[in-house]
Design a protein around this motif. Structure first.
Motif, PDB file in Angstrom:
ATOM      1  N   GLY A   1      -3.839  -7.384  -1.605  1.00 40.12           N
ATOM      2  CA  GLY A   1      -2.489  -7.160  -2.096  1.00 40.12           C
ATOM      3  C   GLY A   1      -1.997  -5.765  -1.784  1.00 40.12           C
ATOM      4  O   GLY A   1      -2.762  -4.865  -1.426  1.00 40.12           O
ATOM      5  N   LEU A   2      -0.697  -5.611  -1.894  1.00 45.31           N
ATOM      6  CA  LEU A   2      -0.039  -4.321  -1.712  1.00 45.31           C
ATOM      7  C   LEU A   2      -0.012  -3.621  -3.057  1.00 45.31           C
ATOM      8  O   LEU A   2       0.676  -4.048  -3.983  1.00 45.31           O
ATOM      9  N   THR A   3      -0.781  -2.541  -3.187  1.00 44.88           N
ATOM     10  CA  THR A   3      -0.901  -1.862  -4.482  1.00 44.88           C
ATOM     11  C   THR A   3      -0.450  -0.410  -4.435  1.00 44.88           C
ATOM     12  O   THR A   3      -0.474   0.268  -5.450  1.00 44.88           O
ATOM     13  N   THR A   4      -0.057   0.073  -3.249  1.00 41.43           N
ATOM     14  CA  THR A   4       0.286   1.479  -3.090  1.00 41.43           C
ATOM     15  C   THR A   4       1.785   1.653  -2.875  1.00 41.43           C
ATOM     16  O   THR A   4       2.475   0.730  -2.446  1.00 41.43           O
ATOM     17  N   PRO A   5       2.307   2.848  -3.168  1.00 43.10           N
ATOM     18  CA  PRO A   5       3.761   3.061  -3.071  1.00 43.10           C
ATOM     19  C   PRO A   5       4.246   3.155  -1.637  1.00 43.10           C
ATOM     20  O   PRO A   5       3.489   3.444  -0.718  1.00 43.10           O
ATOM     21  N   GLY A   6       5.527   2.890  -1.461  1.00 40.36           N
ATOM     22  CA  GLY A   6       6.160   3.121  -0.175  1.00 40.36           C
ATOM     23  C   GLY A   6       6.530   4.591  -0.027  1.00 40.36           C
ATOM     24  O   GLY A   6       6.203   5.417  -0.872  1.00 40.36           O
ATOM     25  N   GLY A   7       7.209   4.905   1.065  1.00 36.65           N
ATOM     26  CA  GLY A   7       7.667   6.284   1.239  1.00 36.65           C
ATOM     27  C   GLY A   7       7.014   7.022   2.380  1.00 36.65           C
ATOM     28  O   GLY A   7       7.392   8.139   2.701  1.00 36.65           O
ATOM     29  N   GLY A   8       5.998   6.426   2.984  1.00 37.67           N
ATOM     30  CA  GLY A   8       5.387   7.065   4.147  1.00 37.67           C
ATOM     31  C   GLY A   8       4.190   7.927   3.825  1.00 37.67           C
ATOM     32  O   GLY A   8       3.688   7.950   2.699  1.00 37.67           O
TER      33      GLY A   8
END
Length: 258
Positions: free
Chosen positions: A84-91
């Motif tokens: 799953g995707l568990t980390t924030p966006g933003g680069g």
């Protein structure tokens, strides 16, 4: 009449209590397999044998494998669906070492750990199928949304290919299934959160996200059951000559040839 082409097979589906994992578990059971599902917490109800396990914890992976061996004598089909995707966006600037380790542990190392402990029995019986559930993000990273997740899935794709080559002459097939946007609870929550942060409706959020990837030519998200049907075919005798391949199920959204 349902096709019972998996009768007598023992299948483990990780993350098998909801979403794509549940759809796969139900599909394999309908095809005649004895299905074991694992997740961190037990669902309110399930028709499959449930074993609680956090696959990022090596001791719990060992306990899972021991229970399977003691109760079922091993497995024939392994669906590595946990992830799953568990980390924030933003680069890159928003992602800490902890974020990278967290995403790699969940989406890559968990599968490697489980494969390693269950493979000896498959090799001994000279048969078995392993499916790694990846993502189209592994081939199309969005730096502002899923950088660490995409990298972890790209690594899973590479690992899966290498493992397939290693095991090809041992009777064990290894394949990768890469869903695109699929109508699951986590996907709906992701769209709602993205839309809320941007001050737009979920429908507008979906359009914005799809615009970044070139859109979905078929004009809709996949249903979990459609992914499950592909997995069913790949683990069935009909796919006996298939190994080492990545199968995208994305409505045509990946703008690449492969």
């Amino acid at each position: 009449m349902e096709l019972k082409d998996l009768k007598g097979k023992r299948a483990l589906v990780t993350g098998g209590t909801k979403g794509i994992g549940k759809a796969i578990a139900d599909e394999l059971a309908a095809a005649g397999a004895t299905v074991i599902v694992s997740a961190r917490t037990k669902p309110d109800e399930t028709t499959h044998h449930f074993i609680a396990a956090d696959l990022t914890n090596s001791d719990q992976v060992t306990a899972l494998a021991n229970e399977i061996e003691n109760t079922f004598g091993g497995i024939d089909i392994l669906i590595n669906n946990v992830g799953g995707l568990t980390t924030p966006g933003g680069g890159h600037s928003t992602l800490t070492d902890a974020h990278w380790h967290q995403e790699l542990d969940l989406n890559l190392i968990a599968a490697i750990r489980l494969d390693r402990i269950l493979l000896p029995q498959m090799i001994e019986q000279k048969s078995g199928v392993i499916i790694h559930i990846s993502s189209v993000a592994g081939k199309q990273a969005l730096w502002n949304l899923n950088m660490a997740y995409a990298v972890s899935k790209a690594a899973l794709n590479s690992y899966s290919k290498a493992l397939a080559t290693e095991l090809a002459d041992k009777g064990v097939r290894v394949l990768t299934v890469s869903p695109g946007a699929t109508r699951t609870e986590p996907m709906v929550k992701f769209l709602n959160d993205y839309a809320a942060s941007a001050g737009i409706t979920p429908e507008e959020g979906m359009k914005q996200l799809m615009a970044q990837t070139g859109g979905i030519p078929m004009g809709r998200m996949a249903e979990p059951e459609e992914v499950a049907q592909l997995v069913h075919f790949l683990v069935s005798p009909s796919a006996a000559y298939l190994t080492g391949t990545i199968y995208a199920i994305d409505g045509g959204s990946l703008p690449v040839v492969s």
